[in-house]
Each structure stands twice: as structure tokens, then as C-alpha cells.
Scaffold this active site. Sequence first.
Site, mmCIF file in Angstrom:
data_model
loop_
_atom_site.group_PDB
_atom_site.id
_atom_site.type_symbol
_atom_site.label_atom_id
_atom_site.label_comp_id
_atom_site.label_asym_id
_atom_site.label_seq_id
_atom_site.Cartn_x
_atom_site.Cartn_y
_atom_site.Cartn_z
ATOM 1 N N GLU A 154 0.857 -1.446 -0.031
ATOM 2 C CA GLU A 154 0.021 -0.019 0.184
ATOM 3 C C GLU A 154 0.648 1.344 -0.027
ATOM 4 O O GLU A 154 0.657 2.477 0.782
ATOM 5 C CB GLU A 154 -0.849 0.018 1.218
ATOM 6 C CG GLU A 154 -1.778 -1.265 1.266
ATOM 7 C CD GLU A 154 -2.919 -1.401 2.429
ATOM 8 O OE1 GLU A 154 -2.628 -0.429 3.552
ATOM 9 O OE2 GLU A 154 -3.831 -2.012 2.416
ATOM 10 N N ASN A 205 2.528 -5.416 -3.108
ATOM 11 C CA ASN A 205 1.328 -5.700 -2.886
ATOM 12 C C ASN A 205 0.412 -4.664 -2.623
ATOM 13 O O ASN A 205 0.894 -3.474 -2.016
ATOM 14 C CB ASN A 205 1.204 -6.420 -1.393
ATOM 15 C CG ASN A 205 -0.143 -7.074 -1.185
ATOM 16 O OD1 ASN A 205 -0.594 -7.915 -2.066
ATOM 17 N ND2 ASN A 205 -0.684 -6.979 -0.157
ATOM 18 N N HIS A 241 -10.095 -7.117 -1.668
ATOM 19 C CA HIS A 241 -10.970 -6.934 -0.560
ATOM 20 C C HIS A 241 -12.098 -6.223 -1.175
ATOM 21 O O HIS A 241 -12.028 -5.290 -1.507
ATOM 22 C CB HIS A 241 -10.525 -6.060 0.644
ATOM 23 C CG HIS A 241 -9.355 -6.617 1.476
ATOM 24 N ND1 HIS A 241 -9.585 -7.642 2.122
ATOM 25 C CD2 HIS A 241 -8.204 -6.391 1.421
ATOM 26 C CE1 HIS A 241 -8.403 -8.118 2.772
ATOM 27 N NE2 HIS A 241 -7.566 -7.360 2.445
HETATM 28 C C1 XIL Z 1 -5.580 -6.698 8.701
HETATM 29 C C2 XIL Z 1 -5.637 -8.066 9.633
HETATM 30 O O1 XIL Z 1 -6.613 -8.871 9.149
HETATM 31 C C3 XIL Z 1 -6.243 -7.619 10.985
HETATM 32 O O2 XIL Z 1 -6.097 -8.678 11.935
HETATM 33 C C4 XIL Z 1 -5.408 -6.347 11.626
HETATM 34 O O3 XIL Z 1 -6.126 -5.901 12.720
HETATM 35 C C5 XIL Z 1 -5.455 -5.198 10.644
HETATM 36 O O4 XIL Z 1 -4.787 -6.015 9.401
HETATM 37 N N1 XIL Z 1 -4.798 -4.845 3.794
HETATM 38 C C6 XIL Z 1 -3.524 -5.484 4.325
HETATM 39 C C7 XIL Z 1 -3.721 -6.616 5.498
HETATM 40 O O5 XIL Z 1 -2.621 -5.943 3.750
HETATM 41 O O6 XIL Z 1 -2.463 -6.524 6.311
HETATM 42 C C8 XIL Z 1 -4.683 -6.105 6.569
HETATM 43 O O7 XIL Z 1 -4.856 -7.033 7.440
HETATM 44 C C9 XIL Z 1 -6.183 -5.784 5.837
HETATM 45 C C10 XIL Z 1 -5.779 -5.013 4.822
#
Ligand code: XIL
Length: 367
Positions: A154, A205, A241
Site C-alpha cells: 500500500e 502488494n 478486498h
Molecule cells: C488486517 C488484519 O486482517 C487484521 O487482523 C489487523 O487487525 C489489521 O490488518 N490490508 C492488508 C492486511 O494488507 O495486512 C490487513 O490485515 C487488511 C488490509
Amino acid sequence: MSHGPKTRIPIWILSAVYFAFAAPVPDTLREAAHHSGIFIGTAVRPAQLSEPAYAATLAREFNMLEPEDALKWEVLRPDPQSFDFHQADQLIDFATRHNMKVRGHTLVWHRQTPVWLTAGSFTPDQLSKLLEAHIKTVVGHYRGKIFAWDVANEAFDEGNRAGQLRSTIWYDQPGIGDAQQGSAYLARCFRWAHDADPQALLFYNEAEAEEINRKSDAIYAMVRDFKRQGVPIDGIGFQMHLAMQTGAAPPDFASISSNIARFTALGLQVHITEMDVSLSVDANGNASNADLQQQATIYRQIAQACLAHPGCTAIQTWGFTDKYSWIGSHSRKTRGAALPFDRNYQPKPAYEALRDALESAHPVAGR
Ligand code: XIL
């Protein structure tokens, strides 16, 4: 000539026998993925491994795992001097015992960093040394055990700044010494990771870059540039997501497919790294049947978009049971039901869709 009664075996029995024995239908995601030559992975948390249903489902259905939080700075770095590999080691042991690949996540990210880091006042030179030591120590510790790393996560901004690099402690606040030099700070990180494990596949990523848009255009320009300069990068992770709004348009699958095509055409692998499809849920955490069906279609189409490109080599979901998905706590429980298994480890329509897609794909040798 006597014409005794003929014994005819009805065709439905023959076909049932054929499908049961001659053309075995894969029983698990793992078997189906093996058929199409792709990795099927999921994000995992060590605390849940002691739950028998969790561990059994994980080992049965997946051939790859990724620590969900255990490799983030916040967990690995209790203080500037030490490394706490305890949690991640547990997950990697599990993977070894069950013959699963491990993806590492993530070395350079602006979130889930320890307070001593963000509240400390470090010079760019100190930060650069800290980050270099972090990357080399962590990647070195897992050399030969973690086959692919999300080196950076990110790094590009969102909203109306989409396509520009995000202002972070690593880039320009104060940064590791390359502030205002664009992606140069990321290139250094990829080189450090490569030094520590030349065999590991190194990924960039990102969120919300699945379709062709300003963010994915910027990433494309960056990685094309990396390839020209000889920066060691092997792949792009698309988080995936997805949030399904009842009645709203689904994701633009054609655009996702073209996006995967243009990155793989650069000679990069693509991994879908964090897929979930969140739904509106009621106070008990339940989604409607119609939404669950629609969700299955989305899982199927995304898997098909990946499988259509030989360079798309892994599909990973962000957790596998709705019991432990991050979506609930990040949406005040208004959304959830995002994963292929329900809270009782029962497969949902999304599971069947994913398995069908994996099973019907053309096998790609060496994928
Ligand atoms: C999330 C985890 O799933 C949670 O357990 C934590 O509290 C916050 O992070 N993008 C990402 C992940 O790259 O690392 C994130 O994971 C979700 C969004």
C-alpha cells in the site's frame, strides 16, 4: 433361440459410477488447485491453530498460508534491538508439517508499526539503517522457508490522491533518504530483500488496484521502470478486498482481467493476496441467501480471471472462516460473511464456486 430377460444397467447408474471412480471430483480446494497448477492460500493467525476444526480445515483445504499479522513490525519488533519471531515461527512450522508454501507479509508498510518507531525521532540515515537491518534480518531468518514476500504494501495513496505515493515514515516523513525521489526508496527495499534471499519471489502488494484505474496505472509505470532498471521484483499482489452492496454493480471483471494481463505481460507473476467479499449482515452476523449466491458468483469470476492467465499463480483468501474474519471488527459488525466457510466451518456457496473454478481450469504446467 431363447430370449431371456436382458440385464440392462441404467445409464444413470453407469454415469454415477463413472463420476465416482473414473473422473474423481476433487473434494477440496487444495486438490482442485493442484489440478490447475495454482497455489490456494489463506491468511492465518497462530492463536487459532489450537482449535481442531480450524487446523483441520486449514490443512485440508489450502496448500499455502500467510501470517495475517505475525510478520508485521508491530508483532516482530518489541523494541529497536529485538526481533520476536515466536508467532510467525508457529505458523511456518504448521506449514512445513502440512506441506504448504508460505507467503510473507509485509516488510515496508505505514500501518501496524510499533509506537517506539512512529513516536521516535529518527533521522533519515537512522531510519534507513533500521529498515535495511529489519528487511535483511527477517528475510534472512526465513530464507528457504518463505517463498514469496510482500516487500512493500500500500505505498500508493487513495481517494483523490490515488496514483501518487503516500506520505509515510519510510517515504518522506522523514523517509529513508529518498524523499521526493518517487519510488527510489521502494527499489532500495527490494534490493535489500533480494540480498537476504536471492531465491525468494519479491512482490509489491496493493489495495484497490485490481481494476485498471489511476492507482494500478501508477503501479504499472513503477514496476515497468523497475524492470528496466533491474530492480529485483517478481510479482504484484492484488489484495481483492471486495465489498458487495446489495443491488449494486459487481466488480468490473473485464477490467480486472485486462489488468492481470498487462502486469503478467511484463513478465511478472500476479497473486491474488487477500480476497474476501464482505456482505451486509444482521445482528446475528447472517447474510441473506441471495447475497451469498451473488458472493459465490464473484468468487468464481475472480478465480476465473486469475486462472485465465498463466502468470497468475496464486489465489489467497484473507482468512477462511467467517468466525475469524477481520471484516466484523473493522465494520462495527455491520458487514461480514466474507469468506468461503461459515462460522461453523461449513462450506458456503462461495466455497463450491471457488472449487469449481479451480477444478474446471485448464492445467498450466509450471504455473
Ligand atoms: C488486517 C488484519 O486482517 C487484521 O487482523 C489487523 O487487525 C489489521 O490488518 N490490508 C492488508 C492486511 O494488507 O495486512 C490487513 O490485515 C487488511 C488490509
